[in-house]
Design a protein around this motif. Structure first.
Motif, mmCIF file in Angstrom:
data_model
loop_
_atom_site.group_PDB
_atom_site.id
_atom_site.type_symbol
_atom_site.label_atom_id
_atom_site.label_comp_id
_atom_site.label_asym_id
_atom_site.label_seq_id
_atom_site.Cartn_x
_atom_site.Cartn_y
_atom_site.Cartn_z
ATOM 1 N N HIS A 1 39.412 37.285 1.067
ATOM 2 C CA HIS A 1 38.748 36.611 -0.051
ATOM 3 C C HIS A 1 39.465 35.324 -0.421
ATOM 4 O O HIS A 1 40.695 35.278 -0.464
ATOM 5 C CB HIS A 1 38.714 37.529 -1.271
ATOM 6 N N GLY A 2 38.695 34.281 -0.692
ATOM 7 C CA GLY A 2 39.239 33.041 -1.207
ATOM 8 C C GLY A 2 39.546 33.152 -2.682
ATOM 9 O O GLY A 2 38.749 33.686 -3.456
ATOM 10 N N GLY A 3 40.704 32.620 -3.081
ATOM 11 C CA GLY A 3 41.131 32.740 -4.470
ATOM 12 C C GLY A 3 40.312 31.917 -5.436
ATOM 13 O O GLY A 3 40.330 32.176 -6.649
ATOM 14 N N ALA A 4 39.595 30.906 -4.962
ATOM 15 C CA ALA A 4 38.770 30.055 -5.822
ATOM 16 C C ALA A 4 37.299 30.165 -5.436
ATOM 17 O O ALA A 4 36.541 29.203 -5.582
ATOM 18 C CB ALA A 4 39.241 28.606 -5.740
ATOM 19 N N ASP A 5 36.891 31.328 -4.952
ATOM 20 C CA ASP A 5 35.505 31.538 -4.534
ATOM 21 C C ASP A 5 34.580 31.375 -5.741
ATOM 22 O O ASP A 5 34.658 32.156 -6.701
ATOM 23 C CB ASP A 5 35.365 32.942 -3.937
ATOM 24 N N PRO A 6 33.679 30.378 -5.743
ATOM 25 C CA PRO A 6 32.805 30.166 -6.891
ATOM 26 C C PRO A 6 31.547 31.023 -6.868
ATOM 27 O O PRO A 6 30.785 31.029 -7.838
ATOM 28 C CB PRO A 6 32.439 28.683 -6.758
ATOM 29 N N ALA B 1 44.102 46.773 2.981
ATOM 30 C CA ALA B 1 44.844 45.513 2.919
ATOM 31 C C ALA B 1 43.932 44.458 2.317
ATOM 32 O O ALA B 1 42.703 44.504 2.493
ATOM 33 C CB ALA B 1 45.314 45.092 4.311
ATOM 34 N N PHE B 2 44.545 43.507 1.609
ATOM 35 C CA PHE B 2 43.796 42.408 0.990
ATOM 36 C C PHE B 2 44.445 41.100 1.420
ATOM 37 O O PHE B 2 45.575 40.806 1.042
ATOM 38 C CB PHE B 2 43.809 42.536 -0.528
ATOM 39 N N LEU B 3 43.712 40.325 2.228
ATOM 40 C CA LEU B 3 44.172 39.017 2.670
ATOM 41 C C LEU B 3 43.581 37.975 1.732
ATOM 42 O O LEU B 3 42.357 37.750 1.726
ATOM 43 C CB LEU B 3 43.724 38.756 4.116
ATOM 44 N N GLY B 4 44.426 37.354 0.924
ATOM 45 C CA GLY B 4 43.971 36.340 -0.010
ATOM 46 C C GLY B 4 44.207 34.941 0.528
ATOM 47 O O GLY B 4 45.162 34.702 1.270
ATOM 48 N N LEU B 5 43.321 34.031 0.142
ATOM 49 C CA LEU B 5 43.454 32.620 0.532
ATOM 50 C C LEU B 5 43.409 31.784 -0.741
ATOM 51 O O LEU B 5 42.344 31.349 -1.181
ATOM 52 C CB LEU B 5 42.345 32.214 1.507
ATOM 53 N N PRO B 6 44.570 31.573 -1.384
ATOM 54 C CA PRO B 6 44.606 30.870 -2.667
ATOM 55 C C PRO B 6 43.978 29.484 -2.571
ATOM 56 O O PRO B 6 44.192 28.747 -1.612
ATOM 57 C CB PRO B 6 46.113 30.771 -2.953
ATOM 58 N N GLY B 7 43.166 29.171 -3.578
ATOM 59 C CA GLY B 7 42.559 27.858 -3.657
ATOM 60 C C GLY B 7 41.342 27.666 -2.785
ATOM 61 O O GLY B 7 40.683 26.619 -2.864
ATOM 62 N N GLN B 8 41.006 28.652 -1.965
ATOM 63 C CA GLN B 8 39.861 28.499 -1.056
ATOM 64 C C GLN B 8 38.597 29.108 -1.649
ATOM 65 O O GLN B 8 38.634 29.950 -2.545
ATOM 66 C CB GLN B 8 40.174 29.118 0.300
ATOM 67 N N GLY B 9 37.468 28.669 -1.113
ATOM 68 C CA GLY B 9 36.178 29.038 -1.642
ATOM 69 C C GLY B 9 35.548 30.218 -0.941
ATOM 70 O O GLY B 9 36.221 31.193 -0.589
ATOM 71 N N HIS B 10 34.244 30.100 -0.643
ATOM 72 C CA HIS B 10 33.460 31.249 -0.236
ATOM 73 C C HIS B 10 33.491 31.536 1.267
ATOM 74 O O HIS B 10 32.968 32.548 1.707
ATOM 75 C CB HIS B 10 32.003 31.044 -0.681
ATOM 76 N N GLY B 11 34.084 30.672 2.061
ATOM 77 C CA GLY B 11 34.107 30.996 3.485
ATOM 78 C C GLY B 11 34.506 29.868 4.397
ATOM 79 O O GLY B 11 34.360 29.977 5.614
ATOM 80 N N PRO C 1 52.824 30.619 4.578
ATOM 81 C CA PRO C 1 53.164 30.201 3.217
ATOM 82 C C PRO C 1 52.280 29.068 2.725
ATOM 83 O O PRO C 1 52.018 28.105 3.436
ATOM 84 C CB PRO C 1 54.627 29.757 3.360
ATOM 85 N N GLY C 2 51.792 29.228 1.518
ATOM 86 C CA GLY C 2 50.933 28.223 0.920
ATOM 87 C C GLY C 2 49.473 28.329 1.319
ATOM 88 O O GLY C 2 48.629 27.631 0.750
ATOM 89 N N VAL C 3 49.156 29.184 2.288
ATOM 90 C CA VAL C 3 47.776 29.301 2.766
ATOM 91 C C VAL C 3 47.217 30.699 2.535
ATOM 92 O O VAL C 3 46.066 30.855 2.119
ATOM 93 C CB VAL C 3 47.675 28.930 4.263
ATOM 94 N N THR C 4 48.004 31.743 2.796
ATOM 95 C CA THR C 4 47.516 33.116 2.673
ATOM 96 C C THR C 4 48.512 33.984 1.926
ATOM 97 O O THR C 4 49.709 33.682 1.851
ATOM 98 C CB THR C 4 47.268 33.750 4.058
ATOM 99 N N THR C 5 48.007 35.076 1.381
ATOM 100 C CA THR C 5 48.835 36.128 0.791
ATOM 101 C C THR C 5 48.333 37.459 1.346
ATOM 102 O O THR C 5 47.191 37.562 1.811
ATOM 103 C CB THR C 5 48.736 36.153 -0.735
ATOM 104 N N LEU C 6 49.169 38.482 1.293
ATOM 105 C CA LEU C 6 48.772 39.798 1.799
ATOM 106 C C LEU C 6 49.268 40.884 0.862
ATOM 107 O O LEU C 6 50.442 40.914 0.500
ATOM 108 C CB LEU C 6 49.328 40.032 3.206
#
Length: 328
Positions: free
Chosen positions: A240-245, A264-274, A316-321
């Protein structure tokens, strides 16, 4: 109605409830997984329609490992440790219609598209999974696809049953005389995956008492349906993108919290819907590697892929887990 308002309304409707999905009947006999492939494959593609004369014809696009493997493919056991199977699939696969299937049986991934989309729009991900050793079967849903004449988002509630209908069809195909895929489908090792409304569809396939054929799920920019994530317990991966509108990350996080068993949850901070599903965009390599590792672990019993997953997931800076109850 704008796209964001359309999908926001979809989320509200789906969280409120959905129609029942119908699982495949009968439990398959246990079968040991074949060793996970240590090479990449060329990719074949074919099309068929499930129930063409029925009330809900279901066109299906199937990408599959093709014979022979790509000339550039190498046995990874002889490569440095950094050259993982997931990394090997980042190249653009050569896709050829109707070519023979590679030797052996391959686990199946049922991939569900989102609203106003089509299977081929997800090919950057699905063809790379096929190159990694999976048969990917992607239905075109009757009333939510890009070309639907009677489009309605409410029909998403019927799509989990379509997914199970496709699984039953694949089980039949695997034993049908003269069928090119016959003998090549490991129909006791199936995963469901999908993006956006397809992520909700995927969640809805995990109905109470679902067949153990369905061993894992990947929910991308989606969330849970009422009654989803019921047993038997199966590992789940959320992306999931962290800024998904359109589908807020909180919806995906809530589904992750509701799910049972390993997750598991792979986050993408600041990213949108896909946008992270497009090759070359930030996070694509990590999404591809993580989903491929997850599928190798859950469908091939590849513990090396499970051990790689945390490293492959993080930039770093792109994904979180975040993980819960993953095996050691």
């Amino acid at each position: 109605m704008g796209v964001q308002r359309l999908v926001a309304a979809l989320v509200t409707a789906l969280l409120a409830g959905c129609g029942p999905a119908t699982a495949a009947t009968g439990e398959p006999a246990p079968r040991a997984a074949r060793p996970a492939p240590q090479r990449t494959y060329a990719v074949g593609v074919r099309h068929f329609v499930v129930d063409p004369g029925g009330p809900r014809p279901l066109p299906v696009t199937v990408w599959y490992p093709a014979a022979p493997p790509t000339p550039a493919a190498t046995m990874l056991a002889a490569t440095p440790p950094a050259a993982t199977p997931a990394a090997a699939t980042t190249a653009v696969p050569a896709v050829r219609p109707g070519v023979p299937v590679a030797e052996g049986r391959f686990p199946v991934v049922v991939y569900s598209h989102g609203l106003r989309s089509l299977p081929e729009l997800h090919a950057p991900l699905t063809t790379r999974w096929a190159a990694a050793g999976f048969v990917v079967a992607a239905p075109t849903f009757p009333r939510t696809n890009l070309r639907a004449r009677d489009f309605t988002r409410a029909d998403v509630r019927n799509q989990p049953a379509d997914g199970w209908r496709l699984i039953r069809h694949l089980v039949r195909l695997d034993s049908r005389d003269g069928e090119p895929l016959a003998g090549h489908l490991d129909v006791v090792r199936i995963a469901a995956a999908g993006h956006s409304a397809g992520g909700f569809t995927t969640a809805g396939m995990f109905v109470p008492g679902h067949s153990t054929r369905l061993r894992a799920g990947i929910v991308i920019a989606g969330g849970g349906l009422a009654g989803s994530f019921a047993g038997p317990v199966a590992p789940l991966l959320f992306v999931h993108g962290g800024a998904d509108p359109i589908v807020p990350e909180s919806v995906g996080r809530a589904a992750y919290a509701r799910s049972l068993g390993p997750a598991a949850f792979l986050g993408l901070p600041g990213q949108g819907h896909g946008e992270y599903l497009a090759p070359g965009r930030p996070g694509f390599a990590q999404v591809l590697a993580t989903t491929t590792d997850f599928l190798r672990w859950t469908l091939y019993d590849d513990r090396a892929a499970l051990r790689r997953l945390p490293t492959d997931a993080l930039l770093p800076g792109v994904t979180t887990l975040t993980t819960r109850a993953l095996p050691a």
